[in-house]
Design a protein around this motif. Structure first.
Motif, PDB file in Angstrom:
ATOM      1  N   SER A 187      37.181  16.161 -18.081  1.00 27.82           N
ATOM      2  CA  SER A 187      38.165  14.885 -19.428  1.00 27.82           C
ATOM      3  C   SER A 187      36.771  14.672 -20.555  1.00 27.82           C
ATOM      4  CB  SER A 187      38.452  13.797 -18.823  1.00 27.82           C
ATOM      5  OG  SER A 187      38.665  12.547 -20.350  1.00 27.82           O
ATOM      6  N   THR A 188      36.708  14.954 -21.516  1.00 31.92           N
ATOM      7  CA  THR A 188      35.456  14.389 -22.592  1.00 31.92           C
ATOM      8  C   THR A 188      35.652  13.470 -22.747  1.00 31.92           C
ATOM      9  OG1 THR A 188      36.169  17.219 -23.972  1.00 31.92           O
ATOM     10  CG2 THR A 188      34.402  14.999 -25.051  1.00 31.92           C
ATOM     11  N   SER A 189      36.736  12.606 -23.109  1.00 31.24           N
ATOM     12  CA  SER A 189      36.474  10.938 -23.129  1.00 31.24           C
ATOM     13  C   SER A 189      36.144  10.571 -22.108  1.00 31.24           C
ATOM     14  CB  SER A 189      37.616  10.407 -23.676  1.00 31.24           C
ATOM     15  OG  SER A 189      38.932  10.921 -22.965  1.00 31.24           O
ATOM     16  N   GLY A 190      36.800  10.825 -21.069  1.00 31.32           N
ATOM     17  CA  GLY A 190      36.269  10.164 -19.553  1.00 31.32           C
ATOM     18  C   GLY A 190      34.372  10.358 -19.214  1.00 31.32           C
ATOM     19  N   ALA A 191      33.964  12.083 -19.588  1.00 30.95           N
ATOM     20  CA  ALA A 191      32.245  12.217 -19.426  1.00 30.95           C
ATOM     21  C   ALA A 191      31.685  11.169 -20.573  1.00 30.95           C
ATOM     22  CB  ALA A 191      32.083  13.052 -19.526  1.00 30.95           C
ATOM     23  N   LEU A 192      32.416  10.512 -21.831  1.00 33.10           N
ATOM     24  CA  LEU A 192      31.478   9.932 -22.439  1.00 33.10           C
ATOM     25  C   LEU A 192      31.658   8.249 -22.401  1.00 33.10           C
ATOM     26  CD1 LEU A 192      32.418  11.528 -25.693  1.00 33.10           C
ATOM     27  CD2 LEU A 192      30.370  12.061 -24.785  1.00 33.10           C
TER      28      LEU A 192
ATOM     29  N   VAL B 114      31.722   0.449 -22.866  1.00 30.85           N
ATOM     30  CA  VAL B 114      31.306   0.830 -24.337  1.00 30.85           C
ATOM     31  C   VAL B 114      31.323   1.745 -25.343  1.00 30.85           C
ATOM     32  CG1 VAL B 114      28.527   1.670 -24.694  1.00 30.85           C
ATOM     33  CG2 VAL B 114      28.985   0.393 -22.839  1.00 30.85           C
ATOM     34  N   PHE B 115      31.821   2.470 -24.894  1.00 35.19           N
ATOM     35  CA  PHE B 115      32.972   4.242 -25.768  1.00 35.19           C
ATOM     36  C   PHE B 115      33.452   3.557 -26.924  1.00 35.19           C
ATOM     37  CE2 PHE B 115      34.581   7.782 -25.805  1.00 35.19           C
ATOM     38  CZ  PHE B 115      34.488   8.668 -26.812  1.00 35.19           C
ATOM     39  N   GLU B 116      33.120   3.461 -27.486  1.00 39.87           N
ATOM     40  CA  GLU B 116      34.423   3.331 -28.612  1.00 39.87           C
ATOM     41  C   GLU B 116      34.620   1.974 -28.706  1.00 39.87           C
ATOM     42  OE1 GLU B 116      37.244   5.595 -27.475  1.00 39.87           O
ATOM     43  OE2 GLU B 116      37.170   7.315 -28.770  1.00 39.87           O
ATOM     44  N   GLY B 117      33.694   0.964 -27.958  1.00 35.36           N
ATOM     45  CA  GLY B 117      33.337  -0.770 -27.587  1.00 35.36           C
ATOM     46  C   GLY B 117      34.607  -0.854 -27.534  1.00 35.36           C
ATOM     47  N   SER B 118      35.200  -0.088 -26.030  1.00 35.52           N
ATOM     48  CA  SER B 118      37.140  -0.553 -25.658  1.00 35.52           C
ATOM     49  C   SER B 118      36.895  -0.142 -24.100  1.00 35.52           C
ATOM     50  CB  SER B 118      38.284   0.450 -26.145  1.00 35.52           C
ATOM     51  OG  SER B 118      39.230   0.891 -25.298  1.00 35.52           O
ATOM     52  N   ARG B 119      37.668  -0.523 -22.944  1.00 33.49           N
ATOM     53  CA  ARG B 119      37.088   0.080 -21.707  1.00 33.49           C
ATOM     54  C   ARG B 119      39.050   1.402 -21.443  1.00 33.49           C
ATOM     55  NH1 ARG B 119      39.853  -5.154 -21.317  1.00 33.49           N
ATOM     56  NH2 ARG B 119      41.809  -5.020 -20.875  1.00 33.49           N
ATOM     57  N   ASP B 120      39.376   1.119 -22.414  1.00 27.36           N
ATOM     58  CA  ASP B 120      40.727   2.644 -22.699  1.00 27.36           C
ATOM     59  C   ASP B 120      40.987   3.561 -22.318  1.00 27.36           C
ATOM     60  OD1 ASP B 120      41.770   0.142 -23.368  1.00 27.36           O
ATOM     61  OD2 ASP B 120      42.349   1.085 -25.471  1.00 27.36           O
ATOM     62  N   ALA B 121      39.538   4.298 -22.273  1.00 28.55           N
ATOM     63  CA  ALA B 121      38.666   5.444 -22.133  1.00 28.55           C
ATOM     64  C   ALA B 121      38.812   5.558 -20.753  1.00 28.55           C
ATOM     65  CB  ALA B 121      37.984   6.505 -22.834  1.00 28.55           C
TER      66      ALA B 121
ATOM     67  N   GLY C 227      24.214   2.551 -21.721  1.00 29.64           N
ATOM     68  CA  GLY C 227      24.484   1.845 -22.499  1.00 29.64           C
ATOM     69  C   GLY C 227      24.516   2.124 -24.146  1.00 29.64           C
ATOM     70  N   ILE C 228      25.042   3.288 -24.260  1.00 28.95           N
ATOM     71  CA  ILE C 228      24.891   3.754 -25.938  1.00 28.95           C
ATOM     72  C   ILE C 228      26.750   4.508 -26.164  1.00 28.95           C
ATOM     73  CG2 ILE C 228      24.079   6.242 -26.990  1.00 28.95           C
ATOM     74  CD1 ILE C 228      21.389   5.625 -26.121  1.00 28.95           C
ATOM     75  N   ASP C 229      26.821   4.136 -27.562  1.00 29.33           N
ATOM     76  CA  ASP C 229      28.509   4.558 -27.428  1.00 29.33           C
ATOM     77  C   ASP C 229      27.803   5.877 -28.664  1.00 29.33           C
ATOM     78  OD1 ASP C 229      30.753   4.958 -28.419  1.00 29.33           O
ATOM     79  OD2 ASP C 229      31.306   2.916 -29.792  1.00 29.33           O
ATOM     80  N   LEU C 230      28.128   6.817 -28.303  1.00 31.90           N
ATOM     81  CA  LEU C 230      28.379   8.440 -28.520  1.00 31.90           C
ATOM     82  C   LEU C 230      29.462   8.568 -29.488  1.00 31.90           C
ATOM     83  CD1 LEU C 230      26.985  10.334 -25.432  1.00 31.90           C
ATOM     84  CD2 LEU C 230      25.946   9.602 -27.459  1.00 31.90           C
ATOM     85  N   SER C 231      30.623   7.301 -29.468  1.00 33.79           N
ATOM     86  CA  SER C 231      31.302   7.581 -30.706  1.00 33.79           C
ATOM     87  C   SER C 231      30.776   7.601 -31.759  1.00 33.79           C
ATOM     88  CB  SER C 231      32.416   6.705 -30.269  1.00 33.79           C
ATOM     89  OG  SER C 231      32.356   5.394 -30.839  1.00 33.79           O
ATOM     90  N   GLN C 232      29.646   6.522 -31.784  1.00 34.94           N
ATOM     91  CA  GLN C 232      29.131   6.525 -33.298  1.00 34.94           C
ATOM     92  C   GLN C 232      27.683   8.116 -33.454  1.00 34.94           C
ATOM     93  OE1 GLN C 232      29.638   3.544 -34.627  1.00 34.94           O
ATOM     94  NE2 GLN C 232      30.719   3.224 -33.270  1.00 34.94           N
ATOM     95  N   TYR C 233      28.128   8.841 -32.946  1.00 35.49           N
ATOM     96  CA  TYR C 233      27.367  10.787 -33.323  1.00 35.49           C
ATOM     97  C   TYR C 233      28.181  11.104 -33.163  1.00 35.49           C
ATOM     98  CZ  TYR C 233      23.465   8.117 -31.031  1.00 35.49           C
ATOM     99  OH  TYR C 233      21.883   8.154 -30.460  1.00 35.49           O
ATOM    100  N   GLU C 234      27.488  12.100 -33.936  1.00 37.60           N
ATOM    101  CA  GLU C 234      28.741  13.447 -34.594  1.00 37.60           C
ATOM    102  C   GLU C 234      28.551  14.323 -33.483  1.00 37.60           C
ATOM    103  OE1 GLU C 234      30.993  14.094 -36.748  1.00 37.60           O
ATOM    104  OE2 GLU C 234      29.596  12.499 -38.103  1.00 37.60           O
ATOM    105  N   LEU C 235      29.529  14.758 -33.166  1.00 39.50           N
ATOM    106  CA  LEU C 235      29.288  15.616 -31.595  1.00 39.50           C
ATOM    107  C   LEU C 235      27.870  16.570 -32.130  1.00 39.50           C
ATOM    108  CD1 LEU C 235      32.966  16.785 -30.837  1.00 39.50           C
ATOM    109  CD2 LEU C 235      31.736  15.820 -29.549  1.00 39.50           C
ATOM    110  N   ASP C 236      28.205  17.825 -33.066  1.00 39.67           N
ATOM    111  CA  ASP C 236      26.953  18.492 -32.956  1.00 39.67           C
ATOM    112  C   ASP C 236      24.994  17.801 -32.740  1.00 39.67           C
ATOM    113  OD1 ASP C 236      27.230  17.962 -35.209  1.00 39.67           O
ATOM    114  OD2 ASP C 236      27.179  20.043 -35.881  1.00 39.67           O
TER     115      ASP C 236
ATOM    116  N   ILE D 281      25.985  16.689 -24.093  1.00 42.13           N
ATOM    117  CA  ILE D 281      26.387  15.986 -22.760  1.00 42.13           C
ATOM    118  C   ILE D 281      27.595  15.363 -21.888  1.00 42.13           C
ATOM    119  CG2 ILE D 281      25.767  13.680 -22.506  1.00 42.13           C
ATOM    120  CD1 ILE D 281      23.134  13.418 -24.626  1.00 42.13           C
ATOM    121  N   ALA D 282      28.714  15.038 -23.163  1.00 40.10           N
ATOM    122  CA  ALA D 282      29.763  15.613 -22.733  1.00 40.10           C
ATOM    123  C   ALA D 282      30.657  16.455 -21.410  1.00 40.10           C
ATOM    124  CB  ALA D 282      30.987  15.474 -23.684  1.00 40.10           C
TER     125      ALA D 282
END
Length: 465
Positions: free
Chosen positions: A305-310, A66-73, A318-327, A359-360
């Motif tokens: 890992s921040t990206s691993g956590a997200l 879900v994060f960044e629409g990809s399994r890469d992270a 089910g929420i892609d937190l890359s769509q949010y600002e960090l704060d 959250i991260a």
């Protein structure tokens, strides 16, 4: 305390890292050895030495994409990928222990109950009655797609399927073979009496299973039933079926809310609410001094890992937190993922607003559960406080590094809890249910599974089977 002691499970997964993404990079972490049979044998020995009730094995059948629409992270950080089958490590651990139980996560969504019931009976036989089943309905779209579905089945329908799935399993485990069906009579050349082995005759909306269970009765018949649903629908399911309920709550206040609602639900349908053993997750980071524990914690944070956590949170929520600002604070969203993963960081505690960055950081060590950092006495104090305030019965203990987190807990915290009379100094029974319920081998007659014994055997007798 209601039950006189605190129950302990180790919360692990047949993968790298599990709940603390990035910690596989720590020099003391050995989770990369998850493919090594000795790794599991050593862990089991350590946990039995610490008088743990069980190893609780998590599982997922998909990838966190879900994060960044990809399994890469997820792939880059080994965020619960790669992941192997949890059931296959159980015989390894059972072989080197006598009392440790094994709670295995298995989904009702992707394997027919007829096949699954045989696998669990086989494990119950091989472990001599030390198996539990963590009943899950699966929440990842990626799993659904790889199983041939267009998308994940809706949240509440997954529980409708689960209800019928359990009905089939209950009939197979509890009612197909009578207690005295196996006679093992060499003289008469009769292994089992055919008149005491019954077709279950199940025809339902989701499953059709007309025949008999393939296995003779195992030591517990039905494995110990764990469930981890914290949504409204999940709670109702747990209140009806579960012997043990696993919750993940970031704070004691949220845990208290979960537990109260669960016990009220159980009381409403006529169950003794204190019969349900509630396990809350936490990650202990223990030092002989407070300073040592805090230094260890800061060392672990450097590996998180921040990206691993997200990536993990994206899969859970089910929420892609890359769509949010960090704060930016997280807002409640209704979807088909784990409802409680969203509620815990949005609506459950009105006094707390969680930003994406918070959250991260929180998930980076210990996932969605809290981290207890301190001396053995301080960790024991915190566990006692959660039992008193939140009304939990025990803990699913996650690791920051493995086996180090468990070795520290067994060597330092367990003796402290034993001195306080809060953790068993020895096992009371040979089966998992027996250890959790003072020697009880089978489900109580009040459990819905037991009703099928009389029904199917009476029906068979009526038909002259």
């Amino acid at each position: 305390m209601k039950h006189g002691r605190i129950y302990l499970n180790a919360f692990v997964m047949n993968c790298v890292g599990h709940q603390s993404p990035g910690l596989w990079t720590h020099p003391e972490d050995e989770s990369h050895r998850y493919t090594d049979i000795e790794y599991w044998a050593d862990l089991a020995r350590t946990l039995e030495r610490g008088r743990f009730d069980a190893v609780f094995l998590a599982d997922v059948l998909g990838v966190y994409d879900v994060f960044e629409g990809s399994r890469d992270a997820a792939v880059r950080n080994a965020a619960q990928i790669p992941v192997n089958d949890p059931m296959l490590v159980v015989p390894v651990m059972a072989q080197v222990t006598k009392h440790l139980g094994f709670g295995v996560t298995a989904s009702v969504s992707y394997e027919p109950p007829y096949v699954f019931a045989r696998r669990m009976s086989t494990l119950d036989h091989l472990t001599k009655g030390r198996v539990g089943w963590n009943i899950v309905t699966s929440y990842l779209d990626s799993a659904a797609r790889n199983m041939g579905l267009v998308k994940q089945v809706s949240h509440d329908e997954r529980y409708d399927i689960a209800e019928e799935y359990l009905e089939v399993c209950y009939k197979l485990w509890e009612a197909s073979w009578e207690d005295d069906a196996v006679v093992l009579d060499r003289q008469q050349k009769i292994y089992a009496n055919p008149s005491k082995v019954h077709d279950i005759g199940h025809r339902g909306r989701y499953f059709s299973v007309p025949g008999i269970h393939l296995c003779e009765p195992s030591p517990q018949r039905t494995p110990v039933l764990y469930q981890a649903g914290s949504s409204t629908r999940g709670r109702a399911f747990a209140a009806r079926h579960a012997e043990c309920v696993f919750i993940i709550a970031p704070t004691v206040a949220i845990a208290k809310t979960y537990v109260r609602a669960l016990r009220e639900e159980a009381a409403k349908i006529g169950r003794d609410p204190n019969e349900i053993r509630v396990f809350s997750m936490f990650t202990p980071i223990v030092g002989r001094t407070q300073a040592e524990a805090e230094e260890k914690y800061l060392d672990y944070v450097r590996h998180a890992s921040t990206s691993g956590a997200l990536a993990l949170y994206g899969g859970w929520s089910g929420i892609d937190l890359s769509q949010y600002e960090l704060d930016e604070p997280l807002k409640y969203v209704q979807n088909e993922a784990i409802h409680s993963a969203i509620e815990a960081f949005t609506t459950m505690d009105p006094d707390k607003q969680w930003t994406v960055d918070e959250i991260a950081k929180f998930i980076g060590i210990g996932g969605r559960g809290p981290v207890f950092v301190g001396t053995p006495d301080k960790v024991a104090d915190t566990m006692e406080a959660w039992v008193a305030e939140a009304d939990v019965d025990g803990f699913n203990i996650a690791y920051a590094v493995t086996p180090g987190t468990y070795v520290d807990f067994v060597d330092l915290v367990v003796p402290t809890l034993q001195r306080r009379g809060l953790v068993q100094s020895d096992y009371v029974a040979d089966t998992l249910r027996g250890n959790l319920y003072d020697g009880r081998r089978y489900l109580p007659d009040t459990h819905p599974a037991r009703q099928y014994r009389g029904q199917i055997q009476a029906g068979a007798s009526h038909l002259g089977a």
